[in-house]
Write an enzyme that holds these catalytic residues in place. Structure first.
Site, PDB file in Angstrom:
ATOM      1  N   ASN A  13     -21.603  -6.397 -12.793  1.00 37.46           N
ATOM      2  CA  ASN A  13     -21.337  -7.723 -12.224  1.00 37.46           C
ATOM      3  C   ASN A  13     -19.848  -7.827 -11.882  1.00 37.46           C
ATOM      4  OD1 ASN A  13     -20.462 -10.500 -12.220  1.00 37.46           O
ATOM      5  ND2 ASN A  13     -22.484 -11.067 -12.959  1.00 37.46           N
ATOM      6  N   HIS A  16     -15.915 -11.409 -11.766  1.00 35.11           N
ATOM      7  CA  HIS A  16     -14.579 -11.713 -12.284  1.00 35.11           C
ATOM      8  C   HIS A  16     -13.465 -10.964 -11.569  1.00 35.11           C
ATOM      9  CE1 HIS A  16     -16.257 -14.596 -14.819  1.00 35.11           C
ATOM     10  NE2 HIS A  16     -17.086 -13.720 -15.356  1.00 35.11           N
ATOM     11  N   ARG A  24      -5.001 -16.426  -6.785  1.00 37.23           N
ATOM     12  CA  ARG A  24      -3.818 -16.462  -5.925  1.00 37.23           C
ATOM     13  C   ARG A  24      -4.129 -16.742  -4.456  1.00 37.23           C
ATOM     14  NH1 ARG A  24       1.077 -14.584  -8.218  1.00 37.23           N
ATOM     15  NH2 ARG A  24       0.975 -15.440 -10.313  1.00 37.23           N
ATOM     16  N   HIS A  49     -22.814 -13.296  -8.450  1.00 35.12           N
ATOM     17  CA  HIS A  49     -23.366 -14.649  -8.575  1.00 35.12           C
ATOM     18  C   HIS A  49     -22.695 -15.552  -7.548  1.00 35.12           C
ATOM     19  CE1 HIS A  49     -24.328 -18.147 -11.621  1.00 35.12           C
ATOM     20  NE2 HIS A  49     -24.728 -18.423 -10.388  1.00 35.12           N
ATOM     21  N   ARG A  51     -22.208 -18.874  -6.753  1.00 30.70           N
ATOM     22  CA  ARG A  51     -22.408 -20.196  -7.361  1.00 30.70           C
ATOM     23  C   ARG A  51     -22.319 -21.274  -6.298  1.00 30.70           C
ATOM     24  NH1 ARG A  51     -21.699 -19.934 -13.332  1.00 30.70           N
ATOM     25  NH2 ARG A  51     -22.074 -22.153 -13.241  1.00 30.70           N
ATOM     26  N   ARG A  55     -16.953 -20.684  -7.024  1.00 34.19           N
ATOM     27  CA  ARG A  55     -15.731 -20.515  -7.824  1.00 34.19           C
ATOM     28  C   ARG A  55     -15.242 -19.062  -7.862  1.00 34.19           C
ATOM     29  NH1 ARG A  55     -17.967 -21.679 -13.892  1.00 34.19           N
ATOM     30  NH2 ARG A  55     -18.701 -23.573 -12.871  1.00 34.19           N
ATOM     31  N   HIS A  56     -16.152 -18.107  -7.691  1.00 36.67           N
ATOM     32  CA  HIS A  56     -15.666 -16.713  -7.631  1.00 36.67           C
ATOM     33  C   HIS A  56     -16.197 -16.016  -6.367  1.00 36.67           C
ATOM     34  CE1 HIS A  56     -19.334 -16.422  -9.989  1.00 36.67           C
ATOM     35  NE2 HIS A  56     -18.767 -16.705 -11.133  1.00 36.67           N
ATOM     36  N   GLU A  76     -27.260 -13.256  -8.008  1.00 39.32           N
ATOM     37  CA  GLU A  76     -27.643 -14.335  -8.921  1.00 39.32           C
ATOM     38  C   GLU A  76     -27.444 -15.642  -8.170  1.00 39.32           C
ATOM     39  OE1 GLU A  76     -25.149 -13.955 -12.308  1.00 39.32           O
ATOM     40  OE2 GLU A  76     -25.990 -12.037 -12.877  1.00 39.32           O
ATOM     41  N   THR A 107     -22.945 -18.995 -17.280  1.00 30.61           N
ATOM     42  CA  THR A 107     -24.348 -19.410 -17.368  1.00 30.61           C
ATOM     43  C   THR A 107     -24.730 -19.546 -18.840  1.00 30.61           C
ATOM     44  OG1 THR A 107     -24.623 -18.011 -15.421  1.00 30.61           O
ATOM     45  CG2 THR A 107     -26.610 -18.941 -16.372  1.00 30.61           C
ATOM     46  N   GLU A 157     -35.004 -11.449 -16.706  1.00 30.25           N
ATOM     47  CA  GLU A 157     -33.774 -10.973 -17.344  1.00 30.25           C
ATOM     48  C   GLU A 157     -33.565 -11.836 -18.582  1.00 30.25           C
ATOM     49  OE1 GLU A 157     -30.397  -9.964 -14.948  1.00 30.25           O
ATOM     50  OE2 GLU A 157     -29.002 -10.553 -16.526  1.00 30.25           O
ATOM     51  N   HIS A 196     -25.694 -10.735 -20.390  1.00 34.51           N
ATOM     52  CA  HIS A 196     -24.792 -11.831 -20.732  1.00 34.51           C
ATOM     53  C   HIS A 196     -24.090 -11.569 -22.063  1.00 34.51           C
ATOM     54  CE1 HIS A 196     -22.852 -15.697 -20.807  1.00 34.51           C
ATOM     55  NE2 HIS A 196     -23.246 -15.863 -19.561  1.00 34.51           N
ATOM     56  N   GLY A 197     -22.784 -11.410 -21.970  1.00 37.17           N
ATOM     57  CA  GLY A 197     -21.970 -11.242 -23.169  1.00 37.17           C
ATOM     58  C   GLY A 197     -21.967  -9.828 -23.728  1.00 37.17           C
ATOM     59  N   GLY A 218     -20.836  -7.801 -16.902  1.00 35.84           N
ATOM     60  CA  GLY A 218     -19.670  -8.120 -16.094  1.00 35.84           C
ATOM     61  C   GLY A 218     -18.399  -8.309 -16.883  1.00 35.84           C
ATOM     62  N   HIS A 219     -18.290  -9.423 -17.586  1.00 36.81           N
ATOM     63  CA  HIS A 219     -17.009  -9.861 -18.132  1.00 36.81           C
ATOM     64  C   HIS A 219     -16.336  -8.812 -19.007  1.00 36.81           C
ATOM     65  CE1 HIS A 219     -14.274 -12.256 -20.696  1.00 36.81           C
ATOM     66  NE2 HIS A 219     -14.033 -12.864 -19.557  1.00 36.81           N
TER      67      HIS A 219
HETATM   68  N1  PXP Z   1     -26.837 -11.735 -16.090  1.00 36.88           N
HETATM   69  C1  PXP Z   1     -26.786 -13.003 -15.608  1.00 36.88           C
HETATM   70  C2  PXP Z   1     -28.041 -13.605 -15.068  1.00 36.88           C
HETATM   71  C3  PXP Z   1     -25.575 -13.730 -15.593  1.00 36.88           C
HETATM   72  O1  PXP Z   1     -25.546 -14.990 -15.119  1.00 36.88           O
HETATM   73  C4  PXP Z   1     -24.412 -13.099 -16.059  1.00 36.88           C
HETATM   74  C5  PXP Z   1     -23.104 -13.826 -15.999  1.00 36.88           C
HETATM   75  O2  PXP Z   1     -22.773 -14.079 -14.685  1.00 36.88           O
HETATM   76  C6  PXP Z   1     -24.506 -11.777 -16.515  1.00 36.88           C
HETATM   77  C7  PXP Z   1     -25.735 -11.128 -16.544  1.00 36.88           C
HETATM   78  C8  PXP Z   1     -23.314 -11.014 -16.988  1.00 36.88           C
HETATM   79  O3  PXP Z   1     -22.738 -11.630 -18.091  1.00 36.88           O
HETATM   80  P1  PXP Z   1     -21.325 -11.119 -18.613  1.00 36.88           P
HETATM   81  O4  PXP Z   1     -20.347 -11.415 -17.525  1.00 36.88           O
HETATM   82  O5  PXP Z   1     -21.099 -11.935 -19.836  1.00 36.88           O
HETATM   83  O6  PXP Z   1     -21.467  -9.650 -18.876  1.00 36.88           O
END
Ligand code: PXP
Length: 250
Positions: A13, A16, A24, A49, A51, A55-56, A76, A107, A157, A196-197, A218-219
């Site tokens: 993902n 970010h 910037r 994603h 949105r 925002r990104h 997404e 999310t 998912e 996620h996470g 992603g993050h």
């Molecule tokens: N899957 C979905 C559906 C998400 O919305 C996100 C966050 O955008 C992720 C995976 C990835 O999450 P993370 O950035 O915490 O790894």
């Protein structure tokens, strides 16, 4: 029983990278360049994603991703008329439907498929008719898994956020919920993804769930890349995923 050694795909993902670019107002760092670097480093897919508040990731980013990637693009999106129109035009390989609240940082929970009613059903149908593989981003809840199958989505998912945010017995209970939801979904014929996470430190037990065939991360990956570069961050994540998967097979 699925083969525990089935390959586990990594979807990277790149939201970010866009967050950093937008801080910037210029074009650097370019999320599409990051996606191409992730692809070169072995990502099996790219997730972005779009949105509602942009925002990104922006509309032009998804268009460039679609035009330049060799690996599948997973968009997404919220289940809205606007996003259905954009996705149908962009034609990503897949769309993951997510809940969106403007004030949330990320999310924060899964989609309520059970109570989504006609608008959600119509979104799933429209995306499928546009030839897009639809995934429902849901909490590991048996009702939501059953509702996802009933609505006609071929993929779910599982939201791993609560698993990642807890420790000790609470984390073990969350892992069990993920395991049970994955088994239920596979029994209903759904393909199972999770995300996620997730980080190199917590991905192992999730990677060990045999029904899960794709993780979207992603993050933590982009954060690690600040220190070690995207190539190595992806390699490290793959190694952590493989170690978890092998553990399941042992
Ligand atoms: N899957 C979905 C559906 C998400 O919305 C996100 C966050 O955008 C992720 C995976 C990835 O999450 P993370 O950035 O915490 O790894």
């Amino acid at each position: 029983m699925p083969d525990p050694l089935r390959p586990l795909r990594l979807g990277v993902n790149i939201d970010h990278v866009a967050t950093l670019r937008n801080a910037r107002g210029g074009g650097h760092p370019d999320p599409v360049a990051a996606a191409l670097a992730a692809q070169a480093a072995g990502a099996d897919g790219i997730t972005a994603h779009l949105r509602e508040d942009r925002r990104h990731i922006r509309d032009a980013d998804v268009e460039r991703l679609k035009a330049n990637l060799r690996v599948p693009l997973n968009m997404e999106v919220a289940a809205t008329v606007e996003m259905t129109r954009i996705a149908s035009a962009v034609q990503p390989h897949a769309c993951c439907l997510v809940p969106e609240r403007r004030l949330e940082v990320t999310t924060e929970g899964g989609l309520n498929v059970r109570d989504g009613g006609r608008p959600l059903r119509e979104t799933v149908t429209a995306l499928r008719m546009a030839g897009i593989r639809v995934s429902m981003f849901i909490d590991p809840d048996p009702d939501q898994v059953a509702a996802s199958a009933a609505i006609g989505a071929p993929v779910i998912e599982l939201h791993t956020g609560r698993y990642c945010d807890t420790q000790g017995d609470d984390r073990a209970a969350e892992l069990q919920r993920l395991q049970q939801a994955a088994a239920q979904a596979a029994g209903l014929g759904l393909e199972v993804h999770a995300g996620h996470g997730l980080s190199t430190g917590n991905v192992g037990p999730v990677a060990a769930i045999p029904e899960i065939v794709e993780l979207n991360i992603g993050h933590a990956l982009i954060g690690d890349a600040v220190f070690v570069g995207l190539d190595r961050a992806i390699g490290d994540m793959r190694a952590a995923m493989a170690a978890g998967r092998q553990g399941a097979a042992a």
